[in-house]
Design a protein around this motif. Structure first.
Motif, PDB file in Angstrom:
ATOM      1  N   LEU A 294       1.444  -1.075  -0.134  1.00 53.50           N
ATOM      2  CA  LEU A 294      -0.054   0.230  -0.749  1.00 53.50           C
ATOM      3  C   LEU A 294       0.724   1.333   0.040  1.00 53.50           C
ATOM      4  O   LEU A 294       0.586   2.226  -0.580  1.00 53.50           O
ATOM      5  CB  LEU A 294      -0.698   0.124   0.676  1.00 53.50           C
ATOM      6  N   VAL A 295       1.898   0.939   1.005  1.00 56.99           N
ATOM      7  CA  VAL A 295       2.655   2.786   0.615  1.00 56.99           C
ATOM      8  C   VAL A 295       4.221   1.713   1.442  1.00 56.99           C
ATOM      9  O   VAL A 295       4.542   0.825   1.364  1.00 56.99           O
ATOM     10  CB  VAL A 295       2.438   3.633   1.830  1.00 56.99           C
ATOM     11  N   ALA A 296       4.625   2.507  -0.026  1.00 55.09           N
ATOM     12  CA  ALA A 296       6.286   2.443   0.205  1.00 55.09           C
ATOM     13  C   ALA A 296       7.206   3.701   0.917  1.00 55.09           C
ATOM     14  O   ALA A 296       7.007   4.745   0.120  1.00 55.09           O
ATOM     15  CB  ALA A 296       6.783   1.284  -1.282  1.00 55.09           C
ATOM     16  N   PHE A 297       8.350   3.281   1.867  1.00 56.23           N
ATOM     17  CA  PHE A 297       9.257   4.139   2.251  1.00 56.23           C
ATOM     18  C   PHE A 297      10.399   3.858   1.897  1.00 56.23           C
ATOM     19  O   PHE A 297      11.286   2.778   1.681  1.00 56.23           O
ATOM     20  CB  PHE A 297       9.355   4.771   3.759  1.00 56.23           C
ATOM     21  N   GLU A 298      11.473   4.754   1.164  1.00 59.79           N
ATOM     22  CA  GLU A 298      12.883   4.323   0.829  1.00 59.79           C
ATOM     23  C   GLU A 298      13.480   5.474   1.299  1.00 59.79           C
ATOM     24  O   GLU A 298      13.632   7.455   0.509  1.00 59.79           O
ATOM     25  CB  GLU A 298      12.632   4.065  -0.538  1.00 59.79           C
ATOM     26  N   ASP A 299      14.932   5.587   2.006  1.00 55.94           N
ATOM     27  CA  ASP A 299      15.451   6.978   1.905  1.00 55.94           C
ATOM     28  C   ASP A 299      14.718   7.818   2.561  1.00 55.94           C
ATOM     29  O   ASP A 299      14.915   9.124   2.030  1.00 55.94           O
ATOM     30  CB  ASP A 299      16.916   6.815   0.820  1.00 55.94           C
ATOM     31  N   LEU A 300      13.814   7.893   3.931  1.00 56.80           N
ATOM     32  CA  LEU A 300      12.982   9.253   4.151  1.00 56.80           C
ATOM     33  C   LEU A 300      13.283   9.734   5.017  1.00 56.80           C
ATOM     34  O   LEU A 300      14.305   8.751   6.039  1.00 56.80           O
ATOM     35  CB  LEU A 300      11.388   8.775   3.899  1.00 56.80           C
ATOM     36  N   THR A 301      13.747  11.096   5.597  1.00 55.92           N
ATOM     37  CA  THR A 301      14.271  11.625   6.674  1.00 55.92           C
ATOM     38  C   THR A 301      12.919  12.066   7.219  1.00 55.92           C
ATOM     39  O   THR A 301      11.988  13.246   5.832  1.00 55.92           O
ATOM     40  CB  THR A 301      14.772  12.350   6.422  1.00 55.92           C
ATOM     41  N   VAL A 302      12.245  11.752   8.517  1.00 60.25           N
ATOM     42  CA  VAL A 302      11.841  12.338   8.748  1.00 60.25           C
ATOM     43  C   VAL A 302      11.722  13.891   9.896  1.00 60.25           C
ATOM     44  O   VAL A 302      12.824  13.427  10.726  1.00 60.25           O
ATOM     45  CB  VAL A 302      10.998  11.932   9.951  1.00 60.25           C
ATOM     46  N   ALA A 303      11.567  15.076   9.646  1.00 60.03           N
ATOM     47  CA  ALA A 303      12.542  16.539  10.378  1.00 60.03           C
ATOM     48  C   ALA A 303      10.975  17.053  10.654  1.00 60.03           C
ATOM     49  O   ALA A 303       9.630  17.485  10.504  1.00 60.03           O
ATOM     50  CB  ALA A 303      13.238  16.664   9.193  1.00 60.03           C
ATOM     51  N   THR A 304      10.950  18.141  11.553  1.00 63.35           N
ATOM     52  CA  THR A 304      10.441  19.330  11.931  1.00 63.35           C
ATOM     53  C   THR A 304      10.309  20.122  10.866  1.00 63.35           C
ATOM     54  O   THR A 304      11.339  20.777  10.001  1.00 63.35           O
ATOM     55  CB  THR A 304      10.723  19.798  13.293  1.00 63.35           C
ATOM     56  N   PRO A 305       8.865  20.989  10.414  1.00 57.68           N
ATOM     57  CA  PRO A 305       9.246  21.983   9.569  1.00 57.68           C
ATOM     58  C   PRO A 305      10.302  23.213  10.065  1.00 57.68           C
ATOM     59  O   PRO A 305      10.590  23.369   8.658  1.00 57.68           O
ATOM     60  CB  PRO A 305       7.893  22.816  10.572  1.00 57.68           C
ATOM     61  N   ASP A 306      10.950  23.205  10.898  1.00 56.71           N
ATOM     62  CA  ASP A 306      12.403  23.634  10.264  1.00 56.71           C
ATOM     63  C   ASP A 306      13.393  22.887  10.434  1.00 56.71           C
ATOM     64  O   ASP A 306      14.632  24.140  10.127  1.00 56.71           O
ATOM     65  CB  ASP A 306      12.602  24.475  12.265  1.00 56.71           C
TER      66      ASP A 306
END
Length: 502
Positions: A294-306
């Motif tokens: 359904l969903v695939a993630f690859e090399d994702l960085t999760v960061a704050t708005p700043d």
């Protein structure tokens, strides 16, 4: 020594919320008050604090007993004050002049950072606002502590902090209205199941009390069936004697049949109705999809708005049938990831590192219920999703939104009603993927269990964030932990729960 005594207590609004309630609460008693949304828990607590008056019966507090009260909502008069000053407002003028040190002591006991103490209440997170209200109720050293939904808006870390805090308050009697089963089991030793006709009180924490309640309810059902069967047999005998008496002209037989009928009527009048929780239905749907991933993630960085990095996801696939819970300490990025998924799946934004199957239809629920329009009426909101007027009225009634509420702004509904309304809207959308951020906030225990059952029965694929340990254990089949800047898969949630508990 009794601190609180209720005798034949009752409260009637449009209907009876509770009646014939008799119990005593003394030192060391920690009472969990359990009932469906809108079934009278807050009303009972306000009667104890003196804000409401009982309709019938009596309530007695030990002479001079001071009650500390933690309401569900922050009083508007406190929102502009600093956290320190808001807590200090729980002291009377004399204590404030000579014992203001109490404020820092109670804030220390709740592990409150120094910088948080100086922030205006309106800038505090929902969790810190709840702890502020607790500190304000406790600062004057009350003889009784009354808490209304104290774990609402608290993350797991603060819930466990609160559980540990309760271990150090001694023999002060406590009444707690809560829908958090794990919290009730951890801090209570008595449970009151509040009911309109016959409430039940057990000297047991929630889970054990619920087992005892089930046995009593089962016994009541068997007794009720036996009594109704006896009344039916008496009526049949009475009818036979009546016919024989009329045909034979026997006054004795007619008198006997009248006695049998009266006995049947007396039994029927005394038979207790079986209690049913007045809790709106919760149902979900799953339109299905042929896609496996359904969903695939690859090399994702999760960061704050700043731009501050929270964690990374090297590679991850979400499959059909996955019921995934995100685990992690407060501030690690759970809600941030949910928001990123919402932007991709519902707002159509392109985010590098996230790909979703085109057949995905997403149902989204945020913890603040902002996805439910506050200015629209329940009727307009639901009818806009497709059902005709008659079905809309039926669906709203089934969700616990009475006809008198169909035309008012949704913002005037209780949080529990808004949550059920939002879940009804999700059902009508018929998603094949659910994105749920604290979905059990404001939902009563019966509703939480119904939601878990619906997710499992429909094999609904979902990603959820929840502080409710019982809900997580019941629903999830995959566990993703945010730890040391990475998202990793773990076998279950128990290790994380143990680490959080210290």
């Amino acid at each position: 020594m009794t601190t609180i005594a209720l005798k034949d207590a009752g409260y009637t609004a449009k209907t009876s919320l509770f009646s014939n309630l008799t119990l005593s609460i003394g030192p060391g008693d920690r009472v969990g008050v359990v009932a469906a949304n809108g079934a009278g828990k807050t009303t009972l607590l306000k009667c104890i604090t003196g804000e409401n008056e009982l309709s019938t019966g009596s309530l007695t507090l030990s002479r001079g007993a001071r009650v500390g009260y933690v309401p569900q909502d922050v009083p508007k008069t406190l929102t502009g004050a600093s956290m320190f000053d808001a807590v200090a407002s729980g002291l009377n003028a004399e204590m404030l002049a000579s014992e203001s040190w109490r404020v820092d002591v109670v804030l220390d006991s709740l592990s409150t950072p120094d910088d948080i103490r100086l922030l205006p209440v309106r800038q505090l997170s929902g969790g810190w606002q709840r702890l502020m209200l607790l500190a304000r109720a406790w600062v004057a050293d009350p003889d009784v502590l009354v808490l209304d939904e104290p774990t609402n808006h608290l993350d797991l870390e603060k819930i466990l902090l609160l559980e540990n805090w309760f271990a150090g308050i001694g023999e002060v009697p406590v009444l707690i209205s809560s829908h958090d089963r794990g919290f009730l089991d951890a801090v209570t030793n008595r449970t009151l199941f509040l009911r309109p006709d016959q409430s039940r009180y057990f000297a047991l924490p929630y889970s054990r009390a619920r087992d005892a309640l089930a046995l009593e309810d089962e016994s009541d059902a068997v007794k009720r069936e036996r009594e109704l069967k006896e009344a039916s047999q008496l009526r049949q005998q009475s009818a036979k004697l009546k016919n024989i008496g009329i045909n034979s002209g026997s006054d004795l037989l007619q008198k006997k049949q009248k006695q049998l009928r009266e006995r049947a009527e007396k039994i029927e009048a005394q038979v207790k109705s079986l209690h049913k929780e007045r809790s709106g239905d919760i149902r979900l749907a799953n339109r299905g999809t042929h896609a496996k991933v359904l969903v695939a993630f690859e090399d994702l960085t999760v960061a704050t708005p700043d731009g501050r990095k929270l964690f990374s996801i090297p590679k991850l696939h979400l499959f059909q049938g996955d019921r995934i819970v995100l685990l992690g300490r407060n501030g690690t990025g759970k809600t941030t990831l949910i928001e990123m998924l919402r932007r991709v799946l519902l707002a159509g934004e392109a985010v590098g590192g996230i790909k979703a199957t085109p057949s995905l239809v997403t149902g989204y629920m945020d913890q603040a219920l902002d996805f439910v329009p506050s200015d629209e009426s329940p009727f307009a909101y639901i009818s806009a999703l497709g059902p005709d007027d008659q079905r809309t009225r039926a669906l709203l009634a089934g969700a616990g939104v009475g006809i008198d509420m169909h035309a008012i702004p949704i913002g005037r509904l209780s949080p529990g009603q808004r949550a059920r309304l939002g879940l009804l809207a999700l059902r009508l959308i018929e998603p094949n993927f659910y994105l749920l951020d604290e979905p059990t906030n404001h939902v009563d225990i019966a509703g939480q269990e119904a939601l878990a059952d619906e997710i499992k029965a429909h094999e609904a694929s979902c990603v959820l964030v929840s502080h409710d340990r019982a809900f997580v254990r019941d629903v999830a089949n995959r566990f993703l932990l945010i730890d040391k800047g990475r998202l990793i898969e773990v076998d279950d949630a128990e290790g994380f729960f143990r680490v959080m508990a210290g």
